[in-house]
Design a protein around this motif. Structure first.
Motif, PDB file in Angstrom:
ATOM      1  N   UNK A 146     124.545  64.592  43.244  1.00 23.74           N
ATOM      2  CA  UNK A 146     125.358  64.214  44.383  1.00 23.74           C
ATOM      3  C   UNK A 146     125.510  62.699  44.388  1.00 23.74           C
ATOM      4  N   UNK A 147     126.740  62.195  44.348  1.00 22.90           N
ATOM      5  CA  UNK A 147     126.925  60.743  44.292  1.00 22.90           C
ATOM      6  C   UNK A 147     126.585  60.074  45.614  1.00 22.90           C
ATOM      7  N   UNK A 148     126.179  58.828  45.527  1.00 21.27           N
ATOM      8  CA  UNK A 148     126.029  57.967  46.713  1.00 21.27           C
ATOM      9  C   UNK A 148     124.953  58.433  47.694  1.00 21.27           C
ATOM     10  N   UNK A 149     124.039  59.298  47.258  1.00 18.47           N
ATOM     11  CA  UNK A 149     122.935  59.709  48.129  1.00 18.47           C
ATOM     12  C   UNK A 149     121.637  59.353  47.435  1.00 18.47           C
ATOM     13  N   UNK A 150     120.884  58.428  48.012  1.00 21.53           N
ATOM     14  CA  UNK A 150     119.613  58.004  47.450  1.00 21.53           C
ATOM     15  C   UNK A 150     118.529  58.261  48.483  1.00 21.53           C
ATOM     16  N   UNK A 151     117.463  58.929  48.064  1.00 17.82           N
ATOM     17  CA  UNK A 151     116.409  59.250  49.018  1.00 17.82           C
ATOM     18  C   UNK A 151     115.107  59.552  48.305  1.00 17.82           C
ATOM     19  N   UNK A 152     114.015  59.206  48.936  1.00 14.44           N
ATOM     20  CA  UNK A 152     112.695  59.574  48.440  1.00 14.44           C
ATOM     21  C   UNK A 152     112.161  60.665  49.365  1.00 14.44           C
ATOM     22  N   UNK A 153     112.738  61.857  49.221  1.00 13.06           N
ATOM     23  CA  UNK A 153     112.515  62.918  50.196  1.00 13.06           C
ATOM     24  C   UNK A 153     111.720  64.068  49.611  1.00 13.06           C
ATOM     25  N   UNK A 154     110.904  64.697  50.479  1.00 10.15           N
ATOM     26  CA  UNK A 154     110.223  65.931  50.108  1.00 10.15           C
ATOM     27  C   UNK A 154     111.004  67.167  50.535  1.00 10.15           C
ATOM     28  N   UNK A 155     111.783  67.063  51.636  1.00 14.13           N
ATOM     29  CA  UNK A 155     112.409  68.250  52.202  1.00 14.13           C
ATOM     30  C   UNK A 155     113.871  68.002  52.552  1.00 14.13           C
ATOM     31  N   UNK A 287      93.146  85.388  49.423  1.00  8.26           N
ATOM     32  CA  UNK A 287      92.241  85.544  48.286  1.00  8.26           C
ATOM     33  C   UNK A 287      90.946  84.751  48.462  1.00  8.26           C
ATOM     34  N   UNK A 288      90.437  84.733  49.704  1.00  7.15           N
ATOM     35  CA  UNK A 288      89.140  84.139  49.983  1.00  7.15           C
ATOM     36  C   UNK A 288      89.138  82.661  50.291  1.00  7.15           C
ATOM     37  N   UNK A 289      90.299  82.017  50.342  1.00  4.15           N
ATOM     38  CA  UNK A 289      90.330  80.588  50.656  1.00  4.15           C
ATOM     39  C   UNK A 289      91.445  80.305  51.646  1.00  4.15           C
ATOM     40  N   UNK A 290      91.292  79.240  52.455  1.00  2.00           N
ATOM     41  CA  UNK A 290      92.338  78.900  53.424  1.00  2.00           C
ATOM     42  C   UNK A 290      93.668  78.643  52.726  1.00  2.00           C
ATOM     43  N   UNK A 291      94.727  79.121  53.334  1.00  2.00           N
ATOM     44  CA  UNK A 291      96.053  78.902  52.761  1.00  2.00           C
ATOM     45  C   UNK A 291      96.409  77.421  52.875  1.00  2.00           C
ATOM     46  N   UNK A 292      96.592  76.792  51.741  1.00  2.00           N
ATOM     47  CA  UNK A 292      97.001  75.393  51.688  1.00  2.00           C
ATOM     48  C   UNK A 292      98.435  75.382  51.161  1.00  2.00           C
ATOM     49  N   UNK A 293      99.365  75.644  52.054  1.00  2.00           N
ATOM     50  CA  UNK A 293     100.757  75.817  51.651  1.00  2.00           C
ATOM     51  C   UNK A 293     101.548  74.547  51.917  1.00  2.00           C
ATOM     52  N   UNK A 294     102.592  74.347  51.130  1.00  2.00           N
ATOM     53  CA  UNK A 294     103.558  73.288  51.396  1.00  2.00           C
ATOM     54  C   UNK A 294     104.924  73.905  51.612  1.00  2.00           C
ATOM     55  N   UNK A 295     105.466  74.579  50.599  1.00  2.00           N
ATOM     56  CA  UNK A 295     106.783  75.191  50.724  1.00  2.00           C
ATOM     57  C   UNK A 295     106.716  76.591  51.290  1.00  2.00           C
ATOM     58  N   UNK A 335      99.679  70.328  41.620  1.00  2.00           N
ATOM     59  CA  UNK A 335     100.333  69.662  42.726  1.00  2.00           C
ATOM     60  C   UNK A 335     100.817  70.688  43.741  1.00  2.00           C
ATOM     61  N   UNK A 336     101.011  70.237  44.960  1.00  2.00           N
ATOM     62  CA  UNK A 336     101.609  71.100  45.975  1.00  2.00           C
ATOM     63  C   UNK A 336     103.063  71.375  45.628  1.00  2.00           C
ATOM     64  N   UNK A 337     103.513  72.576  45.947  1.00  2.00           N
ATOM     65  CA  UNK A 337     104.908  72.938  45.765  1.00  2.00           C
ATOM     66  C   UNK A 337     105.615  72.794  47.108  1.00  2.00           C
ATOM     67  N   UNK A 338     106.528  71.825  47.195  1.00  2.00           N
ATOM     68  CA  UNK A 338     107.233  71.583  48.443  1.00  2.00           C
ATOM     69  C   UNK A 338     108.493  72.427  48.579  1.00  2.00           C
ATOM     70  N   UNK A 339     109.033  72.920  47.484  1.00  2.00           N
ATOM     71  CA  UNK A 339     110.312  73.619  47.548  1.00  2.00           C
ATOM     72  C   UNK A 339     110.202  75.103  47.285  1.00  2.00           C
ATOM     73  N   UNK A 340     110.606  75.925  48.267  1.00  2.00           N
ATOM     74  CA  UNK A 340     110.736  77.371  48.097  1.00  2.00           C
ATOM     75  C   UNK A 340     112.040  77.774  48.763  1.00  2.00           C
ATOM     76  N   UNK A 341     112.888  78.502  48.050  1.00  2.00           N
ATOM     77  CA  UNK A 341     114.190  78.877  48.610  1.00  2.00           C
ATOM     78  C   UNK A 341     114.560  80.274  48.144  1.00  2.00           C
TER      79      UNK A 341
END
Length: 404
Positions: A146-155, A287-295, A335-341
């Protein structure tokens, strides 16, 4: 006596000059002709689209239209149907009512008729701080920028109604907006100028509001909302003890769902009403551990939650009540996965696989097909859909909509 003769002579000369001026006077020219028109389109200018023209010309009763597709008309306010996508140059020629040959004027405008919208996956790429997209067709994926869009974004999130993308720029503390073609990029909210300066995280669009998770300068977690133009900022949900990462909306139960960062807190997938009431945990452990979710993503049609689980590096699917967990995918980097779609119509789940270092550009976008039969999920084999072996990417947030 001489003075009287001189006066009579002046009067005679003056009257002669006046008469000569009267004889030399010409009529004022006819008013100029102005060529102009406006138009409206049907079907959102997607072919086939009928375009209706409104003549706005001045001082003319002659119209000559060339619609740029081989068709012409002499009607004052004609219509034409464009069957195929393309850019058409429409030319209107008018002539003056008084037939002055040099008063023949032309107005022309380009009209863009689009093809059928294509389902498209958008993602933030921290390799070069851009937003990129891939059209979801049957061919091999082609990454475009995408032209002209600059961002340091997670979401990111899509406003489908208005064809805009919203971006939570975590490092800059901004909420940005751009058209889906990358144009008209702008900052609509600066958190440092609000009552809750801090860091924005997950973001979603609910009708005419934008909701986003934030952590303020006092390390308090909240969910804020604003109008689509960034006005009327306010806190919708007080969370305080949690760090909400990804955020989405389920139109079926009309609740916000968010992932809680288990690194700082107890983790889990949570939900809450948009007015801040009814905060509750949906999935606490896997599975026996707290859910540490991102996406996270919601399939509101089949009543399922999809989220990532850091401890096992898997993508998990649960019922909306938190029961019946099922692993349906994996990712490779620590690493955490931030993107799920979700592509609900075609039955695909997409998720990001971040590189160990964004500057390496060796991240991936992975997908797997899924379907439901008799209430049971059938999951296909996951595939490396876009890989860092082919193009340098560090993908984070994902969103799916149609490219217009």
């Amino acid at each position: 006596m001489k003075n009287i003769k001189r006066l009579l002579l002046y009067l005679l000369i003056g009257s002669t000059v006046f008469a000569a001026c009267e004889d030399d006077k010409v009529d004022a020219p006819a008013a100029s002709t102005v060529a102009d028109f406006s138009y409206t389109t049907t079907n959102n200018a997607i072919a086939p689209s009928t375009v209706t023209f409104t003549n706005k010309s001045v001082n003319t009763n002659y119209y000559e239209w060339d619609f740029g597709n081989g068709e012409t008309s002499n009607a004052e306010n004609p219509s034409v149907t464009y069957e195929s996508a393309g850019t058409y140059t429409v030319k209107l020629t008018v002539e003056a009512e008084n037939d002055v040959y040099y008063n023949r004027l032309v107005q022309q405008k380009d009209i863009k008729i689009k093809g059928e919208p294509l389902k498209t996956l958008y993602f933030t790429d921290k390799f070069d701080a851009k937003i990129k997209y891939v059209v979801l067709d049957t061919a091999a994926p082609v990454v475009q920028e995408m032209p002209d869009v600059s961002t340091n974004s997670n979401f990111i999130a899509i406003d489908t109604t208005n064809a805009n993308i919203y971006i939570s720029d975590k490092d800059a503390g901004l909420i940005k907006r751009a058209s889906l073609d990358g144009s008209s990029a702008e900052t609509v909210l600066t958190l440092s100028s609000t009552s809750e300066p801090g860091t924005p995280w997950g973001i979603t669009v609910v009708e005419d509001k934008v909701y986003f998770a934030l952590v303020n300068s006092n390390d308090e977690a909240k969910i804020a909302r604003m109008d689509l133009d960034g006005s009327n900022f306010e806190i919708a949900v007080e969370i305080t003890d949690y760090l909400p990462l990804d955020l989405t909306y389920n139109p079926t139960d009309q609740k916000l769902y968010f992932s809680n960062d288990g690194y700082y807190d107890d983790g889990g997938i949570w939900r809450v009403n948009t007015d801040g009431s009814g905060l509750e945990v949906v999935v606490q452990n896997h599975n026996g551990s707290p859910v540490d979710a991102a996406g996270i993503a919601i399939d509101h049609i089949n009543g399922r939650i999809f989220y990532t689980h850091y401890a096992d590096q898997v993508v998990v699917m649960n019922n909306l009540d938190g029961t019946n967990p099922q692993n349906i995918g994996t990712y490779t980097e620590q690493n955490l996965v931030y993107g799920v779609a979700l592509d609900l119509e075609n039955g695909y789940l997409y998720w990001t696989d971040r590189p160990a270092s964004d500057g390496d550009g060796n991240g991936n976008i992975i997908r797997a097909s899924y379907s439901f039969e008799g209430g049971q999920a059938n999951v296909g084999t996951q595939e490396m859909w876009v890989t860092g072996d082919e193009i340098d990417i560090a993908p984070y947030g994902l969103a799916i909509d149609t490219y217009r």
